[in-house]
Design a protein around this motif. Structure first.
Motif, PDB file in Angstrom:
ATOM      1  N   VAL A   1      43.932  39.625  44.368  1.00  0.00           N
ATOM      2  CA  VAL A   1      44.669  40.048  43.176  1.00  0.00           C
ATOM      3  C   VAL A   1      45.262  38.869  42.412  1.00  0.00           C
TER       4      VAL A   1
ATOM      5  N   ARG B   1      44.012  38.418  38.612  1.00  0.00           N
ATOM      6  CA  ARG B   1      44.962  38.593  37.503  1.00  0.00           C
ATOM      7  C   ARG B   1      45.000  37.354  36.622  1.00  0.00           C
TER       8      ARG B   1
ATOM      9  N   MET C   1      43.736  37.196  32.648  1.00  0.00           N
ATOM     10  CA  MET C   1      44.670  36.822  31.588  1.00  0.00           C
ATOM     11  C   MET C   1      44.238  35.539  30.880  1.00  0.00           C
TER      12      MET C   1
ATOM     13  N   GLU D   1      49.799  46.319  44.358  1.00  0.00           N
ATOM     14  CA  GLU D   1      49.339  45.132  43.633  1.00  0.00           C
ATOM     15  C   GLU D   1      48.048  45.408  42.874  1.00  0.00           C
TER      16      GLU D   1
ATOM     17  N   GLU E   1      48.936  47.119  39.651  1.00  0.00           N
ATOM     18  CA  GLU E   1      49.373  46.133  38.658  1.00  0.00           C
ATOM     19  C   GLU E   1      48.189  45.365  38.089  1.00  0.00           C
ATOM     20  N   LEU E   2      47.196  45.103  38.932  1.00  0.00           N
ATOM     21  CA  LEU E   2      45.988  44.444  38.446  1.00  0.00           C
ATOM     22  C   LEU E   2      45.295  45.303  37.396  1.00  0.00           C
TER      23      LEU E   2
ATOM     24  N   ALA F   1      46.882  44.710  34.132  1.00  0.00           N
ATOM     25  CA  ALA F   1      46.480  43.419  33.577  1.00  0.00           C
ATOM     26  C   ALA F   1      45.067  43.494  33.003  1.00  0.00           C
ATOM     27  N   LEU F   2      44.178  44.201  33.693  1.00  0.00           N
ATOM     28  CA  LEU F   2      42.816  44.360  33.201  1.00  0.00           C
ATOM     29  C   LEU F   2      42.810  45.061  31.855  1.00  0.00           C
TER      30      LEU F   2
ATOM     31  N   SER G   1      43.743  42.746  29.125  1.00  0.00           N
ATOM     32  CA  SER G   1      42.985  41.493  29.034  1.00  0.00           C
ATOM     33  C   SER G   1      41.774  41.578  28.126  1.00  0.00           C
TER      34      SER G   1
ATOM     35  N   TYR H   1      35.994  43.804  35.003  1.00  0.00           N
ATOM     36  CA  TYR H   1      36.324  43.634  36.419  1.00  0.00           C
ATOM     37  C   TYR H   1      35.344  44.457  37.242  1.00  0.00           C
TER      38      TYR H   1
END
Length: 383
Positions: free
Chosen positions: A96, A100, A104, A121, A124-125, A128-129, A132, A136
């Motif tokens: 992760v 991440r 970013m 976690e 949260e990833l 972020a994806l 971004s 992924y």
């Protein structure tokens, strides 16, 4: 295969010499000519790192000492030189953080599984994806096999009728007679996560069962075992489960089945028949219709009985076996297509963040079941 004058530029974190999975990724990514390896941090050991890089003909200035430096320095290169896809082949606790940071920085990510060490976690990833604008993917290699797609298509087209039973098993024997190296990351919950066999191969079995059946496990009852003295993580898993769509099932994952190699098997049964597939004989799919003789479906571009989803993942005529490298190569092929189309989120044909979240929810729910007095525990996707 369409030939492109400029392959996609790929880099790798982890997977240096002596690491099985790193070499597999490097070969599979080059299978269709879609990727070139341009940079990496292959090992914390400098000699290993540089030896791996030299084996790929990488210049010294594209071999970095750590992943943070790679992401920072690649970002300062001209757009037509910098890395486009970062492959993560590290111990689980880095999946992760590296993913991440790469996302970013505008870099697509293809990560080994499990996606992380806990559900929170990975959730949260996912955020972020989304912000971004990148892609992924998660390396559930077995989803790349052509006859796995044939099986999924047969289920979705109703050839088995309503599914009733799903059985998946994944026996290995490599931990059957060994004592863990206390320095090995797989033996360390801080680096591997709370699931041992459960996270390592149980997630593969879970992903395969949900993918082929197109059903979603929503409750389970798990028994996890540790058979080696001093071992801190499970090496043996037995799970009963039920799906939201009404099927019942069982999942067995074990690394202490002495004599076994990599025996992933799937059976699904509906009101009109059943299907059976073995990873170690991946070019055969057994179809057992109700009240009719069983038939063998065989891989091969000349087999007109296969659906397009299977044909698109084949390269050779029947009788020319395709296996593990080709399956992972199929994930890379579809990832390349998505990058060139400038898709975002999850590449079509490649497990993505949804699979990552469901896999981590499966691990944590199984652990909760093991530690609970309750018989059945709902799969928790809200943690």
């Amino acid at each position: 295969m369409t030939v492109y004058s400029r392959p996609i530029r790929a880099g790798m974190i982890g997977g240096g010499q002596g690491a099985f999975i790193g070499q597999v990724h490097r070969m599979a990514a080059r299978l269709d000519g879609d990727f070139d390896w341009v940079c990496g941090v292959f090992s914390r050991d400098k000699e290993n790192n540089h030896a791996t890089g030299r084996g790929l003909n990488l210049p010294d200035d594209r071999l970095y000492d750590d992943w943070e430096t790679l992401i920072a320095r690649e970002g300062r290169l001209p757009a037509d030189r910098r890395v486009q896809l970062l492959v993560i082949a590290t111990p689980n606790h880095l999946h992760v953080p590296v993913a991440r940071a790469a996302l970013m920085a505008g870099i697509h990510v293809f990560s080994e599984k499990p996606a992380g060490v806990n559900f929170a976690e990975v959730k949260e990833l996912g955020k972020a994806l989304k912000s971004s604008g990148r892609l992924y993917g998660l390396a559930h290699t077995y989803i790349g096999y052509p006859l796995v797609w044939q099986a999924r298509e047969m289920v979705e087209r109703g050839e088995l009728g309503q599914l009733r039973k799903i059985h998946v098993e994944y026996p290995q024997g490599w931990l059957g007679h060994t004592v863990d190296d206390p320095e090995a990351w797989r033996a360390d919950p801080a680096r591997s996560g709370a699931g041992g066999c459960l996270g390592d191969i149980g997630t593969h079995a879970f992903n395969l069962a949900e993918f082929v059946s197109s059903q979603h496990v929503n409750t389970l009852c798990a028994s996890l075992g540790i058979h080696a003295a001093g071992r801190r993580l499970d090496d043996d898993v037995d799970i009963l489960f039920r799906t939201a769509e009404g099927a019942s099932g069982s999942l067995i994952a074990s690394q202490i089945c002495s004599g076994e190699e990599n025996g992933l098997k799937l059976r699904v049964y509906g009101e009109l028949g059943g299907l059976e597939w073995h990873q170690m004989e991946p070019n055969t799919l057994i179809h057992r219709p109700q009240n009719a003789p069983a038939r063998l479906l065989r891989a091969g571009i000349d087999n007109l009985a296969l659906f397009p989803a299977a044909h698109q993942r084949l390269r050779l005529p029947g009788g020319h076996p395709e296996g593990y490298l080709e399956a992972l190569g199929n994930l890379y092929r579809y990832f390349a297509t998505a990058i060139r189309k400038e898709d975002i989120g999850a590449p079509s044909g490649v497990p993505g963040i949804d699979s990552a979240l469901r896999g981590m929810a499966f691990v944590e729910t199984a652990l909760a079941s093991q530690n609970s007095t309750e018989k059945w525990i709902p799969l928790n996707l809200d943690s």
